[in-house]
Design a protein around this motif. Structure first.
Motif, mmCIF file in Angstrom:
data_model
loop_
_atom_site.group_PDB
_atom_site.id
_atom_site.type_symbol
_atom_site.label_atom_id
_atom_site.label_comp_id
_atom_site.label_asym_id
_atom_site.label_seq_id
_atom_site.Cartn_x
_atom_site.Cartn_y
_atom_site.Cartn_z
ATOM 1 N N GLU B 64 0.830 -1.211 0.000
ATOM 2 C CA GLU B 64 0.000 0.000 0.000
ATOM 3 C C GLU B 64 0.861 1.257 0.000
ATOM 4 O OE1 GLU B 64 -0.402 -2.864 1.650
ATOM 5 O OE2 GLU B 64 -1.681 -2.387 3.358
ATOM 6 N N PHE B 242 -12.566 -5.238 9.792
ATOM 7 C CA PHE B 242 -12.680 -4.437 8.575
ATOM 8 C C PHE B 242 -13.957 -3.613 8.651
ATOM 9 C CE2 PHE B 242 -10.400 -8.259 7.604
ATOM 10 C CZ PHE B 242 -9.399 -7.890 6.718
ATOM 11 N N THR B 243 -13.993 -2.520 7.912
ATOM 12 C CA THR B 243 -15.257 -1.821 7.741
ATOM 13 C C THR B 243 -15.684 -1.935 6.285
ATOM 14 O OG1 THR B 243 -14.185 0.288 7.278
ATOM 15 C CG2 THR B 243 -14.798 -0.149 9.564
ATOM 16 N N ARG B 247 -16.406 1.142 0.347
ATOM 17 C CA ARG B 247 -15.201 0.360 0.078
ATOM 18 C C ARG B 247 -14.808 -0.419 1.330
ATOM 19 N NH1 ARG B 247 -10.273 4.396 0.012
ATOM 20 N NH2 ARG B 247 -11.523 6.257 -0.255
ATOM 21 N N THR B 249 -12.134 -1.320 4.275
ATOM 22 C CA THR B 249 -10.977 -0.771 4.976
ATOM 23 C C THR B 249 -10.604 -1.712 6.110
ATOM 24 O OG1 THR B 249 -11.952 1.400 4.622
ATOM 25 C CG2 THR B 249 -10.049 1.287 6.073
ATOM 26 N N ARG B 250 -9.331 -2.041 6.183
ATOM 27 C CA ARG B 250 -8.894 -2.887 7.281
ATOM 28 C C ARG B 250 -8.538 -2.003 8.460
ATOM 29 N NH1 ARG B 250 -3.634 -5.258 8.344
ATOM 30 N NH2 ARG B 250 -3.853 -7.016 9.763
ATOM 31 N N ILE B 251 -9.115 -2.282 9.627
ATOM 32 C CA ILE B 251 -8.873 -1.407 10.770
ATOM 33 C C ILE B 251 -8.243 -2.150 11.943
ATOM 34 C CG2 ILE B 251 -10.632 0.314 10.210
ATOM 35 C CD1 ILE B 251 -12.485 -1.177 12.161
ATOM 36 N N ALA B 270 -8.979 6.245 9.624
ATOM 37 C CA ALA B 270 -8.623 5.317 8.554
ATOM 38 C C ALA B 270 -9.804 5.046 7.633
ATOM 39 C CB ALA B 270 -8.117 4.002 9.145
ATOM 40 N N VAL B 271 -11.005 5.139 8.172
ATOM 41 C CA VAL B 271 -12.177 4.819 7.370
ATOM 42 C C VAL B 271 -12.631 6.081 6.651
ATOM 43 C CG1 VAL B 271 -14.561 4.028 7.448
ATOM 44 C CG2 VAL B 271 -12.863 3.029 8.977
ATOM 45 N N ALA B 272 -12.599 6.043 5.337
ATOM 46 C CA ALA B 272 -12.886 7.250 4.571
ATOM 47 C C ALA B 272 -14.361 7.363 4.220
ATOM 48 C CB ALA B 272 -12.044 7.271 3.309
ATOM 49 N N ASP B 273 -15.121 6.303 4.477
ATOM 50 C CA ASP B 273 -16.484 6.312 3.965
ATOM 51 C C ASP B 273 -17.540 6.129 5.039
ATOM 52 O OD1 ASP B 273 -15.535 3.822 4.461
ATOM 53 O OD2 ASP B 273 -16.374 2.873 2.683
#
Lengths: 304, 378
Positions: B64, B242-243, B247, B249-251, B270-273
């Motif tokens: 990444e 994950f969320t 999309r 996202t691994r949290i 970290a979560v953009a959405d």
């Protein structure tokens, strides 16, 4: 030194002499791993040739390939060393039967039991306590499958290339082995381990390189077929499959077609050999939906 | 190694470049910078590609980060236009607030359950906590939610067990013989293996994978459930979180901090959405492709926390659920709306997913999450 190459280009050339075509990034990573004596951590999709790197390094350097396949629950007894208990037990009985046990006393007998003679060397110990000759190539395959505790233990071994067997003392590498670690990234490899290693993410090769790889690895495949197969695989990788084909599948497919006596791609042969490239029913269905005639036509054009 | 002191060109360059990378959000330990200097010594600094790869091999540890590295490289070594020395920190997206709101968000593209808080008749119970345990998160005030989150921190998530390849000493006299212990014992008895020791397979917790839907319709629940996910991540090993929203996202990493405020804030960034649209099927596809089928979900207990509102095609969700089911040990679906009186899984997404779900449970209150913890341990 068994590594005459003094530049990344030299590494690439030497590897290609042993049938492995590395791009500049990978060649640099290998060159640095060899000259800085660092373990090399390779990550990437399944089938891009990570494990192959260790094999070709062993062919090139002449060092024995020592492979440790990781899995959940792997422990020291399977990775480093173990005592050969069955033989120890036999020895004990024999000593007793001949009266040696009584003469020698328990301490002597115990010393005997825990001597090199009854030590079973597993991959890590074999790689570290190697004898004469070029240092072995230690492949620690799919480290992401082992658990955290094992990784921590690995870290210790890789930082001083020494193993202590309490009953015998410490084994230290005369010359550290060349270490290649692979991971499929099903979980994060611990940062501490990553810090010890050089890191390279292995990509699928580009079109021309893949053609060259097929030519080298499957010399019986003609140039036209190799190009068409590589082109078709390239298309497949863009279709959003569950498991996009890796280099290994490309080679398998080309070989399968050549074995069937084909020198060109055609719809019929693609249909019957699809199982060598695509291992999911859904993926095969997707390629069929995309249309085999289209696939073949595009591959012919690209491969021309 | 040059050994010429800290003023040699490669060292100064390396340190400068590392600073730029750090400014861009990359984690660059000092040890790696030293390795980079060594690497530069080995490949030289005259060719662009050699320097590029020397840096990538020694300073980057996750795919990444490659993009980030590339941009920083261009900016630092080539003075790429538009990117001044400290490359724009792209990772640090808008910090999204995690504070709970007092009133549940009513306006959405779907009916919010917003239903009757079921505690009206329960007030006479023993304590405020007891009431709170059963109160719907959506109906909680801000302070109640905080209290509920504290309660959740005490949740203990035991894992479902599976047989491991590892062996442990057995008390019983069957299973595989443990020659090591037998020999040790024999030595003590003067060579006579009087007592035979045995081994049996150890039991290890299964991996737990939590997929939290953070789309708009989940708004009243997502933050409370995130606390639950956090409790799971810090409470035991082998948990991945994950969320799902627009999309995947691994949290897991963000939630690893023991301090819940820190962890939740970090996951929030970290979560953009947050509170965006819902594309459950696509999100699950991304999870299956990148993580699940490759090993993360294999043999694991997978918990999806979602109300099942999906704007994507239901076939996609069904297909991905089927894939997930094939690799997972058990799939648990937690739907906070399930507790609503008269609820039926009519949302298209929920209806599509349900055939592939082993357990369908509520998740609207602390008590229901306690129940969930039991389901997970089963």
């Amino acid at each position: 030194m068994p590594f005459p190459a003094s530049t990344p280009d030299g590494v690439a050339a030497a590897l290609s002499a042993h049938d492995y075509l590395a791009d500049e990034g990978l060649a640099t990573a290998i060159f640095l791993a060899l000259s800085l004596h660092r373990p090399l951590l390779l990550e990437g999709e399944a089938g891009v040739g990570k494990t192959e790197v260790a094999k070709v390094l062993s062919r090139w350097t002449g060092g024995e390939l020592v492979r440790l396949q990781c899995y959940e629950g792997i422990d020291v007894a399977q990775a480093v060393y173990e005592w050969d208990y069955a033989r120890q037990l036999l020895h004990l009985r024999a000593a007793e039967a001949t009266g040696d046990a009584a003469r020698e006393g328990a301490d002597r007998l115990e010393d005997e039991l825990y001597s090199e003679r009854f030590l079973v060397r597993r991959p890590l110990l074999r790689a570290i306590a190697h004898g004469e000759g070029p240092p072995p190539v230690l492949l620690i395959d799919e480290v992401d499958r082992a658990d955290d505790e094992f990784e921590a233990f690995l870290l210790e071994i890789l930082s001083d290339y020494a193993v202590t067997v309490p009953e015998l003392g410490t084994f230290r590498a005369l010359e550290p082995p060349v270490v290649v670690i692979t991971s499929n990234r099903t979980r994060d490899v611990h940062d501490a381990l990553k810090r010890r290693c050089l890191y390279h993410w292995v990509e699928h090769p580009d079109f021309e390189r893949e053609v060259a790889i097929v030519r080298v690895r499957a010399p019986e495949v003609g140039d036209a077929l190799a190009r068409q197969v590589a082109a078709a695989v390239e298309t497949m990788r863009g279709l959003g499959l569950y498991k996009p084909p890796g280099v290994a599948e490309t080679i398998d497919w080309a070989q399968a077609l050549a074995t069937l006596g084909r020198s060109q791609l055609d719809e019929g042969s693609v249909a019957v050999t699809l199982g060598t490239v695509l291992k999911y029913r859904e993926d095969q269905a997707r390629v069929h939906d995309h249309g085999l005639p289209d696939l073949v036509r595009a591959a012919m054009a690209r491969g021309a | 190694m040059s050994g010429a002191g800290p003023t040699t060109a490669p060292e100064r360059l390396a340190v400068g470049f590392a600073r730029v990378l750090r400014g861009a959000g990359l984690d660059v330990p000092v040890g790696s910078v030293l390795t980079f200097v060594e690497a530069l010594g080995a490949v030289g600094v005259t060719r662009r590609d050699a320097v590029y790869w020397a840096g990538r091999t020694t300073l980057v540890r996750r795919p990444e980060d490659v993009d980030l590295y590339e941009r920083a490289f261009a900016a630092f070594w080539e003075g790429a236009p538009g990117a001044g020395p400290p490359a724009p920190p792209e990772v640090q997206r808008i910090a999204l607030l995690l504070d709970a709101e007092d009133e549940p968000a009513g306006g959405g593209e779907q009916p919010d359950d917003g239903g009757e808080p079921p505690d009206a008749t329960l007030v006479v119970r023993f304590s405020g906590h007891e009431v709170l345990r059963h109160k719907d998160f959506a109906a909680c005030s801000r302070s109640e939610l905080e209290e509920a989150q504290r309660l959740m921190a005490d949740l203990r998530l035991a894992g479902a067990l599976r047989r491991s390849r590892r062996l442990r000493p057995s008390r019983r006299l069957r299973g595989r013989p443990d020659v090591r212990r037998t020999v040790r014992g024999a030595l003590r008895a003067g060579g006579e293996p009087v007592r035979r020791a045995h081994l049996e397979p150890d039991r290890r917790p299964r991996r737990l994978v939590l997929l939290l839907d953070v789309s708009g319709s989940m708004e009243p629940y997502a933050r409370a459930l995130l606390r639950f996910v956090h409790a799971a991540v810090v409470g035991r090993t082998r948990v991945e979180a994950f969320t799902l929203g627009t999309r995947l996202t691994r949290i897991t990493r963000q939630l690893a901090s023991r301090d819940p405020d820190l962890a939740l804030a970090s996951a929030g960034r970290a979560v953009a959405d947050w509170s965006g649209g819902t594309r459950l099927g696509e999100g699950l596809r991304a999870f299956n492709d990148q993580w699940g089928v490759r090993g993360t979900a294999r043999g694991a207990v997978v918990v999806v926390l979602s109300d099942g509102w999906d704007r994507g095609a239901p076939e996609v969700l069904a297909e991905q659920m089927q894939r997930l089911r094939r690799v997972a040990h058990r799939v648990v679906w937690v739907n906070p709306l399930k507790a609503t009186p008269g609820y039926a899984p009519l949302a298209r997404g929920m209806a599509a997913a349900l055939p592939y779900v082993d357990e369908f449970v509520e998740g609207h209150s602390v008590a229901s999450l306690e129940q969930l913890a039991e389901v997970i341990a089963r």
